[in-house]
Write an enzyme that holds these catalytic residues in place. Structure first.
Site, PDB file in Angstrom:
ATOM      1  N   ARG A  46       0.873  -1.183   0.000  1.00 53.55           N
ATOM      2  CA  ARG A  46       0.000   0.000   0.000  1.00 53.55           C
ATOM      3  C   ARG A  46       0.907   1.230   0.000  1.00 53.55           C
ATOM      4  O   ARG A  46       2.124   1.113   0.104  1.00 53.55           O
ATOM      5  CB  ARG A  46      -0.996  -0.003   1.177  1.00 53.55           C
ATOM      6  CG  ARG A  46      -0.624  -0.657   2.447  1.00 53.55           C
ATOM      7  CD  ARG A  46       0.522  -0.026   3.175  1.00 53.55           C
ATOM      8  NE  ARG A  46       0.328   1.385   3.400  1.00 53.55           N
ATOM      9  CZ  ARG A  46       1.293   2.263   3.593  1.00 53.55           C
ATOM     10  NH1 ARG A  46       2.562   1.878   3.589  1.00 53.55           N
ATOM     11  NH2 ARG A  46       1.031   3.552   3.784  1.00 53.55           N
ATOM     12  N   GLY A  47       0.287   2.397  -0.092  1.00 55.31           N
ATOM     13  CA  GLY A  47       1.064   3.630  -0.242  1.00 55.31           C
ATOM     14  C   GLY A  47       1.093   3.964  -1.736  1.00 55.31           C
ATOM     15  O   GLY A  47       1.351   3.075  -2.564  1.00 55.31           O
ATOM     16  N   ALA A  48       0.831   5.244  -2.064  1.00 59.26           N
ATOM     17  CA  ALA A  48       0.613   5.617  -3.466  1.00 59.26           C
ATOM     18  C   ALA A  48       1.744   5.190  -4.422  1.00 59.26           C
ATOM     19  O   ALA A  48       1.493   4.478  -5.401  1.00 59.26           O
ATOM     20  CB  ALA A  48       0.356   7.124  -3.541  1.00 59.26           C
ATOM     21  N   ARG A  89      -7.556   0.081  -6.629  1.00 59.01           N
ATOM     22  CA  ARG A  89      -7.784   1.148  -5.638  1.00 59.01           C
ATOM     23  C   ARG A  89      -7.955   2.474  -6.400  1.00 59.01           C
ATOM     24  O   ARG A  89      -7.160   2.777  -7.296  1.00 59.01           O
ATOM     25  CB  ARG A  89      -6.622   1.239  -4.641  1.00 59.01           C
ATOM     26  CG  ARG A  89      -6.483  -0.029  -3.775  1.00 59.01           C
ATOM     27  CD  ARG A  89      -5.566   0.178  -2.596  1.00 59.01           C
ATOM     28  NE  ARG A  89      -6.185   1.014  -1.573  1.00 59.01           N
ATOM     29  CZ  ARG A  89      -5.525   1.493  -0.512  1.00 59.01           C
ATOM     30  NH1 ARG A  89      -4.239   1.223  -0.362  1.00 59.01           N
ATOM     31  NH2 ARG A  89      -6.137   2.233   0.384  1.00 59.01           N
ATOM     32  N   GLN A 196      -1.606   2.318  10.030  1.00 60.95           N
ATOM     33  CA  GLN A 196      -0.337   2.382   9.279  1.00 60.95           C
ATOM     34  C   GLN A 196       0.754   3.111  10.071  1.00 60.95           C
ATOM     35  O   GLN A 196       1.937   2.818   9.903  1.00 60.95           O
ATOM     36  CB  GLN A 196      -0.539   3.102   7.943  1.00 60.95           C
ATOM     37  CG  GLN A 196      -1.333   2.320   6.918  1.00 60.95           C
ATOM     38  CD  GLN A 196      -2.809   2.654   6.959  1.00 60.95           C
ATOM     39  OE1 GLN A 196      -3.341   3.046   8.005  1.00 60.95           O
ATOM     40  NE2 GLN A 196      -3.489   2.493   5.847  1.00 60.95           N
ATOM     41  N   ASP A 237      -1.793  11.079  -1.800  1.00 59.67           N
ATOM     42  CA  ASP A 237      -2.266  10.074  -2.774  1.00 59.67           C
ATOM     43  C   ASP A 237      -2.664  10.703  -4.098  1.00 59.67           C
ATOM     44  O   ASP A 237      -2.599  10.073  -5.147  1.00 59.67           O
ATOM     45  CB  ASP A 237      -3.434   9.285  -2.188  1.00 59.67           C
ATOM     46  CG  ASP A 237      -2.922   8.354  -1.118  1.00 59.67           C
ATOM     47  OD1 ASP A 237      -2.773   8.802   0.036  1.00 59.67           O
ATOM     48  OD2 ASP A 237      -2.591   7.196  -1.452  1.00 59.67           O
ATOM     49  N   ASN A 247      -5.044  12.485   1.109  1.00 59.91           N
ATOM     50  CA  ASN A 247      -4.109  11.613   1.829  1.00 59.91           C
ATOM     51  C   ASN A 247      -4.943  10.819   2.836  1.00 59.91           C
ATOM     52  O   ASN A 247      -6.164  10.987   2.936  1.00 59.91           O
ATOM     53  CB  ASN A 247      -3.018  12.450   2.513  1.00 59.91           C
ATOM     54  CG  ASN A 247      -1.879  11.580   3.043  1.00 59.91           C
ATOM     55  OD1 ASN A 247      -1.371  10.715   2.337  1.00 59.91           O
ATOM     56  ND2 ASN A 247      -1.498  11.761   4.297  1.00 59.91           N
TER      57      ASN A 247
END
Ligand code: MRU
Length: 352
Positions: A46-48, A89, A196, A237, A247
């Site tokens: 995960r994470g942009a 996503r 997170q 994001d 975000n």
């Protein structure tokens, strides 16, 4: 970094399974594009920027494993995989940016042939990974002077090595300031509901031996009032043309608190997170996730059955609350609309 977030292994994509951290450091081997898509959906990665890299590698895997040497059949398979990746996503634009970049390689399949194109897909995915790490280091270099000796720096969610190809954006700024020899304290919001901050950011900072204090999200205000926070740095994001920034959920609240305590609030993000096709943050699609992320904790119910739940994964911080956007090309200041256009023209824009 003592770990690799994601690696291209030729016949598979290896990623650190973030669902298991911090208890277990276990790698997940994805041998098909569909298993990469599932890893993105389930937040094993995960994470942009990291999901952009993962999607690119998933597409490269499909290119490698597609047997047909007919350019049309090959293109159909890749286009289908690109659609699957885009459906994983909706909020982080880096995912769409990476998929578009990979799909563009199909333009030359008729002339260059499937064999050559397959190799090009793998090279492109690797380049997306390597460039992301370089870009993060530059973000760190531009942002590090915002942190002063003795500061308290607050961050939300995880915008570290785990959320990118490596190094990190918001945490990249923190790592770069540490490398200058500065001593400062990082305050880590735990970041409900997926934690997170607690599971991932705190884990990274402990690994890196950077002084860090974990707080629950509702404690940020009291720390600010006590004068312990001097700077807020978060990741992003998707950043709209006017600087409005999506975000992790809770970022907006932190920005409002920072504003009312006179604390500078910065966003650190690569230019692949810019979406200049959007006039404002109103247009950013916000992912809503399963209610069980709120009503359950690691499989155990913590809320009464039947209660209504609202679970957006992201929020939008209006540009008015943002002091600057730290990118690999420097810090962008207000007015964002004008300065983003000046720096990037209509790049990353549907107008372009
Ligand atoms: O739902 P997640 O964990 O993918 O959300 C991640 C974030 O919101 C990060 O802050 C953002 O992607 C920036 S990562 C450099």
């Amino acid at each position: 970094m003592k770990f690799k977030t994601i690696e291209w292994k030729g016949d598979r994509v290896r990623m650190l399974d973030q669902r298991r951290l911090p208890q277990e450091v276990r790698y997940l081997d994805c041998r098909s594009a569909s298993s990469v898509a599932e890893a993105i959906r389930s937040m094993a990665i995960r994470g942009a920027p990291a999901i952009g890299v993962a999607a690119a590698m998933g597409i490269a895997l499909a290119a490698k494993k597609t047997r047909s040497s007919n350019p049309r059949v090959f293109s159909k398979v890749i286009e289908k995989v690109c659609r699957e990746m885009r459906g994983t996503r909706p909020t982080a634009v880096n995912l769409f940016w990476a998929v578009d970049r990979m799909e563009k390689l199909l333009e030359r399949v008729e002339s260059d042939g499937v064999h050559e194109t397959r190799k090009r897909f793998a090279r492109e995915a690797l380049q997306i990974l390597e460039t992301d790490i370089e870009v993060n280091r530059k973000i760190g270099m531009y942002g590090r002077n915002l942190i002063k000796e003795g500061d308290g720096v607050l961050t939300h969610c995880n915008a570290g090595a785990l959320a990118t190809g490596g190094y990190g954006t918001a945490l990249g700024v923190i790592y770069a300031a540490r490398d200058q020899g500065k001593k400062f304290e990082v305050f880590v919001d735990e970041t409900r509901p997926m934690l997170q901050g607690c599971r991932l950011t705190a884990w990274e900072l402990v690994q890196e031996k950077i002084p860090a204090t974990l707080i629950t999200d509702n404690m940020a205000g009291v720390l600010m009032r006590k004068g312990l926070v001097h700077l807020v740095v978060v990741g992003a994001d998707r950043i709209a043309g006017n600087g409005d920034t999506a975000n992790k959920i809770g970022t907006y609240g932190v920005a409002v608190l920072a504003e009312s305590h006179g604390i500078p609030f910065y966003v650190a993000a690569p230019t692949s997170t810019l979406d200049l096709s959007l006039i404002s943050g109103e247009e950013i699609p916000i992912e809503e996730r399963n209610f069980a992320e709120v009503t359950h904790f690691r499989g155990h119910p913590i809320a009464p059955k039947g209660v209504k739940v609202f679970n957006p994964a992201f929020d939008v911080t209006p540009h008015s609350l943002i002091h600057g956007i730290i990118t690999e090309q420097g810090i962008i200041r207000k007015p964002f609309y004008k300065n983003l256009r000046k720096m990037f023209g209509t790049r990353n824009s549907k107008e372009g």
